[in-house]
Design a protein around this motif. Structure first.
Motif, PDB file in Angstrom:
ATOM      1  N   LEU A 160       0.991   0.376  15.470  1.00 15.38           N
ATOM      2  CA  LEU A 160       0.884   0.945  14.105  1.00 15.38           C
ATOM      3  C   LEU A 160      -0.154  -0.121  13.424  1.00 15.38           C
ATOM      4  CD1 LEU A 160       4.820   0.978  13.785  1.00 15.38           C
ATOM      5  CD2 LEU A 160       3.567   2.985  13.760  1.00 15.38           C
ATOM      6  N   PRO A 161      -0.596   0.605  12.496  1.00 14.98           N
ATOM      7  CA  PRO A 161      -1.854  -0.299  11.533  1.00 14.98           C
ATOM      8  C   PRO A 161      -1.109  -1.270  10.825  1.00 14.98           C
ATOM      9  CG  PRO A 161      -2.269   2.099  11.489  1.00 14.98           C
ATOM     10  CD  PRO A 161      -0.970   2.081  12.332  1.00 14.98           C
ATOM     11  N   LEU A 162      -1.166  -2.401  10.765  1.00 13.71           N
ATOM     12  CA  LEU A 162      -0.927  -3.652   9.964  1.00 13.71           C
ATOM     13  C   LEU A 162      -1.867  -3.587   8.650  1.00 13.71           C
ATOM     14  CD1 LEU A 162       0.886  -5.701   9.255  1.00 13.71           C
ATOM     15  CD2 LEU A 162      -0.184  -7.296  10.792  1.00 13.71           C
ATOM     16  N   PRO A 163      -1.379  -3.336   7.503  1.00 16.01           N
ATOM     17  CA  PRO A 163      -2.377  -3.373   6.323  1.00 16.01           C
ATOM     18  C   PRO A 163      -2.430  -4.924   6.000  1.00 16.01           C
ATOM     19  CG  PRO A 163      -0.653  -1.692   5.937  1.00 16.01           C
ATOM     20  CD  PRO A 163      -0.174  -2.622   7.125  1.00 16.01           C
ATOM     21  N   ARG A 164      -3.814  -5.036   5.532  1.00 17.09           N
ATOM     22  CA  ARG A 164      -4.043  -6.511   5.236  1.00 17.09           C
ATOM     23  C   ARG A 164      -2.938  -7.182   4.123  1.00 17.09           C
ATOM     24  NH1 ARG A 164      -6.917 -10.452   6.421  1.00 17.09           N
ATOM     25  NH2 ARG A 164      -7.637 -12.118   4.896  1.00 17.09           N
ATOM     26  N   PHE A 165      -2.929  -6.319   2.977  1.00 12.93           N
ATOM     27  CA  PHE A 165      -2.053  -6.742   1.835  1.00 12.93           C
ATOM     28  C   PHE A 165      -0.685  -7.105   2.252  1.00 12.93           C
ATOM     29  CE2 PHE A 165      -0.358  -2.220   2.102  1.00 12.93           C
ATOM     30  CZ  PHE A 165       0.993  -2.392   1.619  1.00 12.93           C
ATOM     31  N   VAL A 166      -0.023  -6.581   3.537  1.00  8.51           N
ATOM     32  CA  VAL A 166       1.330  -6.874   3.889  1.00  8.51           C
ATOM     33  C   VAL A 166       1.173  -8.632   4.179  1.00  8.51           C
ATOM     34  CG1 VAL A 166       3.008  -6.808   5.713  1.00  8.51           C
ATOM     35  CG2 VAL A 166       2.114  -4.812   4.755  1.00  8.51           C
ATOM     36  N   LEU A 167       0.181  -9.156   4.717  1.00 10.37           N
ATOM     37  CA  LEU A 167       0.051 -10.346   5.189  1.00 10.37           C
ATOM     38  C   LEU A 167      -0.827 -11.415   4.034  1.00 10.37           C
ATOM     39  CD1 LEU A 167      -1.540 -10.038   8.673  1.00 10.37           C
ATOM     40  CD2 LEU A 167       0.819 -10.593   8.074  1.00 10.37           C
ATOM     41  N   ALA A 168      -1.566 -10.673   3.413  1.00 13.00           N
ATOM     42  CA  ALA A 168      -2.335 -11.497   2.382  1.00 13.00           C
ATOM     43  C   ALA A 168      -1.837 -11.096   0.984  1.00 13.00           C
ATOM     44  CB  ALA A 168      -3.795 -11.181   2.471  1.00 13.00           C
ATOM     45  N   GLY A 169      -1.202 -10.208   0.689  1.00 10.98           N
ATOM     46  CA  GLY A 169      -0.710 -10.020  -0.649  1.00 10.98           C
ATOM     47  C   GLY A 169      -1.766  -9.207  -1.461  1.00 10.98           C
ATOM     48  N   GLY A 170      -1.599  -9.180  -2.600  1.00 13.84           N
ATOM     49  CA  GLY A 170      -2.592  -8.583  -3.720  1.00 13.84           C
ATOM     50  C   GLY A 170      -2.474  -7.208  -3.667  1.00 13.84           C
ATOM     51  N   ALA A 171      -3.441  -6.413  -4.206  1.00 14.51           N
ATOM     52  CA  ALA A 171      -3.608  -4.974  -4.357  1.00 14.51           C
ATOM     53  C   ALA A 171      -4.259  -4.460  -3.049  1.00 14.51           C
ATOM     54  CB  ALA A 171      -4.697  -4.777  -5.694  1.00 14.51           C
ATOM     55  N   ALA A 172      -4.097  -3.150  -3.109  1.00 11.94           N
ATOM     56  CA  ALA A 172      -4.352  -2.376  -1.728  1.00 11.94           C
ATOM     57  C   ALA A 172      -4.949  -1.104  -2.130  1.00 11.94           C
ATOM     58  CB  ALA A 172      -3.080  -2.279  -0.902  1.00 11.94           C
ATOM     59  N   ALA A 173      -5.861  -0.658  -1.139  1.00 10.49           N
ATOM     60  CA  ALA A 173      -6.460   0.713  -1.190  1.00 10.49           C
ATOM     61  C   ALA A 173      -5.361   1.679  -0.965  1.00 10.49           C
ATOM     62  CB  ALA A 173      -7.520   1.108  -0.352  1.00 10.49           C
ATOM     63  N   TRP A 174      -5.594   2.922  -1.248  1.00 10.68           N
ATOM     64  CA  TRP A 174      -4.388   4.090  -0.908  1.00 10.68           C
ATOM     65  C   TRP A 174      -3.946   4.055   0.635  1.00 10.68           C
ATOM     66  CZ3 TRP A 174      -0.647   4.984  -3.700  1.00 10.68           C
ATOM     67  CH2 TRP A 174      -0.683   5.100  -5.293  1.00 10.68           C
ATOM     68  N   ASP A 175      -5.367   4.040   1.352  1.00  6.76           N
ATOM     69  CA  ASP A 175      -5.118   4.247   2.847  1.00  6.76           C
ATOM     70  C   ASP A 175      -4.141   3.089   3.367  1.00  6.76           C
ATOM     71  OD1 ASP A 175      -6.438   6.440   2.929  1.00  6.76           O
ATOM     72  OD2 ASP A 175      -8.400   5.567   3.612  1.00  6.76           O
ATOM     73  N   ASP A 176      -4.532   1.845   2.917  1.00 11.76           N
ATOM     74  CA  ASP A 176      -3.544   0.826   3.253  1.00 11.76           C
ATOM     75  C   ASP A 176      -2.154   0.894   2.807  1.00 11.76           C
ATOM     76  OD1 ASP A 176      -5.616  -0.418   4.747  1.00 11.76           O
ATOM     77  OD2 ASP A 176      -6.148  -1.749   3.091  1.00 11.76           O
ATOM     78  N   ILE A 177      -1.811   1.358   1.637  1.00 10.31           N
ATOM     79  CA  ILE A 177      -0.638   1.634   1.295  1.00 10.31           C
ATOM     80  C   ILE A 177       0.025   2.614   1.963  1.00 10.31           C
ATOM     81  CG2 ILE A 177       0.835   2.505  -0.836  1.00 10.31           C
ATOM     82  CD1 ILE A 177      -1.372   1.285  -2.777  1.00 10.31           C
ATOM     83  N   LEU A 178      -0.387   3.749   2.224  1.00 15.35           N
ATOM     84  CA  LEU A 178       0.153   4.840   3.163  1.00 15.35           C
ATOM     85  C   LEU A 178       0.332   4.238   4.717  1.00 15.35           C
ATOM     86  CD1 LEU A 178      -1.822   7.940   2.083  1.00 15.35           C
ATOM     87  CD2 LEU A 178       0.506   7.438   1.415  1.00 15.35           C
ATOM     88  N   ASP A 179      -0.450   3.589   5.251  1.00 11.33           N
ATOM     89  CA  ASP A 179      -0.224   2.805   6.281  1.00 11.33           C
ATOM     90  C   ASP A 179       0.867   1.711   6.355  1.00 11.33           C
ATOM     91  OD1 ASP A 179      -2.315   3.988   7.837  1.00 11.33           O
ATOM     92  OD2 ASP A 179      -3.810   2.370   7.698  1.00 11.33           O
ATOM     93  N   GLY A 180       1.204   0.979   5.168  1.00 11.52           N
ATOM     94  CA  GLY A 180       2.314   0.227   4.910  1.00 11.52           C
ATOM     95  C   GLY A 180       3.586   1.220   5.064  1.00 11.52           C
ATOM     96  N   LEU A 181       3.481   2.379   4.340  1.00 10.05           N
ATOM     97  CA  LEU A 181       4.706   2.981   4.328  1.00 10.05           C
ATOM     98  C   LEU A 181       4.990   3.598   5.626  1.00 10.05           C
ATOM     99  CD1 LEU A 181       3.965   4.725   0.810  1.00 10.05           C
ATOM    100  CD2 LEU A 181       5.916   3.199   1.427  1.00 10.05           C
TER     101      LEU A 181
END
Length: 243
Positions: A187-208
């Motif tokens: 499963l992709p691990l979006p960077r914002f999960v580790l580093a915090g801050g804002a995120a692009a939509w692709d990363d948000i959907l990966d997080g979900l």
């Protein structure tokens, strides 16, 4: 049993001709159920909306008895239900919380995080303002109930460099180099999960997608279809919003 406390309304179920069984989350005593006389009346329906903050008074003669609950509205989030996307976020976050938390056990971090996430939706109804907070809330719920992900170091190399995936079996992070040849199974691990801050939509959907896998496997397996349907509605509306 007697408790007077602020609480976030999570779920309302009709009971009898006009009453309702209400589950609400307090900081002090966790999730509590109570019977609200006239809970489906014209006067109380606007008060008993998921996400609203109430002052609840629970009273029961014995620990085994369902408490009688009287409510006073402190803060209404009902106007947000006129907007499809915020309404779906409220519906999912409260339904998840009601479905997975055991009654009568305090989870102050969950209470605080849920309130913060709902505040974020209310302050910025566009999903970019709160979608990251939703992913973080789902991760917190998993951790609070003993199913937290291990994202400190790579399961394959033991290092914490360039973590980019999560094992769907162990919930452990995997680095980009450690994932070579197995990317499609992770499963992709979006960077914002580790580093915090804002995120692009692709990363948000990966997080979900990441949280969905572990929520369904570890917390919602065998639960009512209605709970997962609430998440499906939210994801569908999110995808339409960013299309």
């Amino acid at each position: 049993m007697h408790l007077n406390a602020q609480a976030i309304v999570l779920a309302i179920r009709p009971h009898g001709e006009s009453g309702a069984i209400v589950r609400a989350l307090t900081a002090e005593a966790g999730m509590l159920a109570g019977y609200v006389r006239g809970g489906r009346s014209r006067q109380l329906r606007p008060v008993l909306q998921p996400g609203n903050v109430i002052l609840g008074d629970w009273r029961a003669r014995t620990e085994e008895q369902l408490p009688a609950l009287t409510v006073e509205l402190i803060h209404s989030r009902a106007p947000m239900f006129r907007e499809p996307l915020p309404a779906a976020a409220f519906e999912w976050a409260t339904a998840l919380t009601a479905a997975v938390l055991p009654e009568g056990q305090a989870y102050p971090q969950v209470h605080s995080a849920l309130g913060g996430m709902l505040d974020a939706v209310e302050a910025a109804p566009a999903a970019r303002g709160w979608a990251v907070a939703l992913v973080r809330y789902e991760l917190l719920v998993l951790a609070a109930l003993g199913f937290g992900l291990d994202l400190d170091r790579c399961a394959a190399t033991g290092t914490n460099d360039d973590l980019a995936f999560v094992s769907p079996k162990s919930g452990t992070a995997v680095s980009r180099s450690g994932a070579v040849g197995y990317e499609a199974k992770l499963l992709p691990l979006p960077r914002f999960v580790l580093a915090g801050g804002a995120a692009a939509w692709d990363d948000i959907l990966d997080g979900l997608r990441l949280t969905a896998h572990f929520l369904e496997r570890d917390l919602l397996h065998g639960r009512t279809a209605e709970v997962l349907a609430a998440r499906t509605r939210l994801i569908d509306r999110l995808k339409r919003a960013v299309a």
